[in-house]
Design an enzyme around this catalytic site. Structure first.
Site, short mmCIF file in Angstrom:
data_model
loop_
_atom_site.label_atom_id
_atom_site.label_comp_id
_atom_site.label_asym_id
_atom_site.label_seq_id
_atom_site.Cartn_x
_atom_site.Cartn_y
_atom_site.Cartn_z
N GLU A 42 1.03 -1.28 0.05
CA GLU A 42 0.02 -0.16 -0.01
C GLU A 42 0.89 1.26 0.04
OE1 GLU A 42 -2.09 1.03 3.69
OE2 GLU A 42 -3.49 1.93 2.63
N CYS A 115 -9.28 -0.75 5.75
CA CYS A 115 -9.04 -0.07 6.92
C CYS A 115 -10.45 0.25 7.68
CB CYS A 115 -8.51 1.39 6.84
SG CYS A 115 -7.63 1.55 5.23
N HIS A 157 -11.55 -9.86 2.24
CA HIS A 157 -10.51 -10.63 3.28
C HIS A 157 -11.32 -11.63 3.98
CE1 HIS A 157 -6.99 -9.91 6.47
NE2 HIS A 157 -7.74 -11.07 6.56
N ALA A 216 -1.39 -13.52 0.93
CA ALA A 216 -0.51 -12.64 1.43
C ALA A 216 0.61 -13.52 2.16
CB ALA A 216 -1.09 -11.69 2.39
N ARG A 217 0.29 -14.00 3.46
CA ARG A 217 1.23 -14.64 4.25
C ARG A 217 1.88 -15.79 3.86
NH1 ARG A 217 -2.43 -14.46 9.44
NH2 ARG A 217 -3.78 -14.87 7.77
C1 FNR Z 1 -0.84 -7.21 4.95
N1 FNR Z 1 -1.89 -6.86 4.53
C2 FNR Z 1 -2.13 -5.65 3.67
N2 FNR Z 1 -3.41 -5.41 3.12
C3 FNR Z 1 -3.51 -4.37 2.39
O1 FNR Z 1 -4.51 -4.02 1.63
N3 FNR Z 1 -2.41 -3.48 2.10
C4 FNR Z 1 -1.39 -3.91 2.67
O2 FNR Z 1 -0.39 -2.74 2.51
C5 FNR Z 1 -1.19 -4.83 3.63
N4 FNR Z 1 0.08 -4.90 4.11
C6 FNR Z 1 0.07 -6.22 4.83
C7 FNR Z 1 1.59 -6.51 5.21
C8 FNR Z 1 1.77 -7.83 5.71
C9 FNR Z 1 3.07 -8.15 6.32
C10 FNR Z 1 0.92 -8.82 6.16
C11 FNR Z 1 0.88 -9.98 6.69
C12 FNR Z 1 -0.36 -8.47 5.55
C13 FNR Z 1 -3.12 -7.70 4.63
C14 FNR Z 1 -3.15 -8.88 3.49
O3 FNR Z 1 -3.09 -8.31 2.10
C15 FNR Z 1 -4.06 -9.88 3.58
O4 FNR Z 1 -5.47 -9.44 3.52
C16 FNR Z 1 -4.07 -10.55 5.11
O5 FNR Z 1 -2.91 -10.93 5.09
C17 FNR Z 1 -4.96 -11.91 4.90
O6 FNR Z 1 -4.56 -12.69 3.87
P1 FNR Z 1 -3.59 -13.94 4.07
O7 FNR Z 1 -2.23 -13.56 4.86
O8 FNR Z 1 -4.53 -14.98 4.94
O9 FNR Z 1 -3.53 -14.56 2.60
#
Ligand code: FNR
Length: 314
Positions: A42, A115, A157, A216-217
């Site tokens: 972001e 958010c 999400h 993501a993770r």
């Molecule tokens: C995020 N997430 C996130 N979401 C978003 O819209 N913009 C962002 O910049 C971020 N930054 C971010 C950093 C880190 C280190 C993590 C782990 C997560 C949320 C991410 O995109 C996602 O919605 C959630 O992590 C859930 O998905 P997973 O992790 O279950 O695949």
């Protein structure tokens, strides 16, 4: 998400937006391993609006450079047509300025709406069935309203504002959203329990009823989760990542941060300790045994710089 060009969000697997993690080397790594679409971290509209677009002939990238010389966003030909620019914004006019600035270099623009929103901050628990139903109704109504704005896709999400990423996912909310709109819905939030291997991606897509999946993770820990041919050992993934980081002159702190995220519980292993002790890109390369690759790449980049200064071809 507004699609610039013809990027399709149907039946795709995407690298999710992640602050600090989703810089160019991670995005290229995810593409190498099979992701169809990659989101940048972001980026806040206020900072982006002050950036200059600079063509970097040495790295063969396009850089968006802040007044303090910091590169806020770096992209390259390899991800053209596949990179989604995620913006943090609370100001439609400024958002438009930034969208126009980056539009020629990205495949689509995503507005982070993950958010706190009033509709989700009103409730703290969905254990109570009437509350859960209200949230479900509001989620459906929200995605329908978003669809009407003309966006190309919406990512859901599947967690409430007050829930942490370790909490179980509300698959039913994603299913409800997917059933309520005709634009592609991208299911997200499955990394902790639902998606551990490449095969799980398809299961997550099917059970969520969504068109696409965004990780993501799971991708941050081992981006080879995108590989149809199966996962690669962490050391290989770290080396592949580092090669991109070296090639594109990624900031050493960012490189180290991402490698430490990959190491997870191995951060205290001998390799983890070497990475932690490293301060520069050269030292990180040495920690992973890539000093030769690092030096060769530096020599190549220097030759290009010299050629550019002398006005000749690289
Ligand atoms: C995020 N997430 C996130 N979401 C978003 O819209 N913009 C962002 O910049 C971020 N930054 C971010 C950093 C880190 C280190 C993590 C782990 C997560 C949320 C991410 O995109 C996602 O919605 C959630 O992590 C859930 O998905 P997973 O992790 O279950 O695949």
């Amino acid at each position: 998400m507004a699609a610039a060009g013809r990027l399709s969000f149907s039946n795709i697997t995407a690298l999710a937006p992640m602050v600090r993690v989703g810089t160019l080397p991670m995005r290229l790594l995810a593409l190498d391993y099979g992701a169809d679409v990659v989101y940048c971290e972001e980026l806040i509209d206020i900072k982006m609006a002050k950036c200059q677009r600079v063509v970097n002939d040495v790295l063969e990238t396009v850089d968006f450079v802040a007044p303090d010389e910091r590169v806020m966003f770096r992209t390259c030909e390899r991800e053209k047509g596949r990179v989604v620019f995620q913006m943090g914004t609370a100001d439609p006019e400024r958002a438009l300025v930034v969208a126009r600035l980056v539009e020629p270099d990205v495949a689509a623009i995503d507005v982070n709406m993950g958010c706190p929103k009033e509709y989700s901050t009103k409730v703290s628990s969905c254990q109570d069935p009437p509350v859960a139903l209200t949230i479900l109704d509001e989620t459906v109504s929200l995605v329908q309203r978003i669809e009407q704005t003309g966006v190309a896709a919406v990512a859901v999400h599947g967690r409430l504002k007050d829930e942490r990423p370790r909490h179980p996912l509300h698959l039913d909310y994603i299913q409800a959203a997917a059933g309520a709109v005709s634009i592609p819905v991208i299911a997200n939030g499955g990394s902790l329990d639902l998606v551990k291997t490449n095969k799980d991606i398809e299961d997550f897509r099917r059970t969520s009823g969504a068109s696409s999946v965004m990780l993501a993770r799971a991708a941050m820990w081992n981006a080879s989760v995108f590989r149809a041919g199966g996962p690669l050992p962490l050391e290989t993934v770290m080396e592949d990542y580092l090669k991109h980081a070296i090639r594109y002159n990624n900031h050493a702190f960012n490189t180290k941060y991402c490698l430490c995220q990959m190491l997870r519980d191995k951060v205290e292993s001998p390799l983890g300790r070497r990475v932690q002790a490293a301060q520069t890109s050269a030292e990180i390369s040495e920690a992973l045994g890539l000093q030769e690759f690092y030096q060769q790449t530096q020599d190549k980049l220097q030759a290009r710089r010299d050629a550019a200064h002398s006005g000749g071809a690289p």
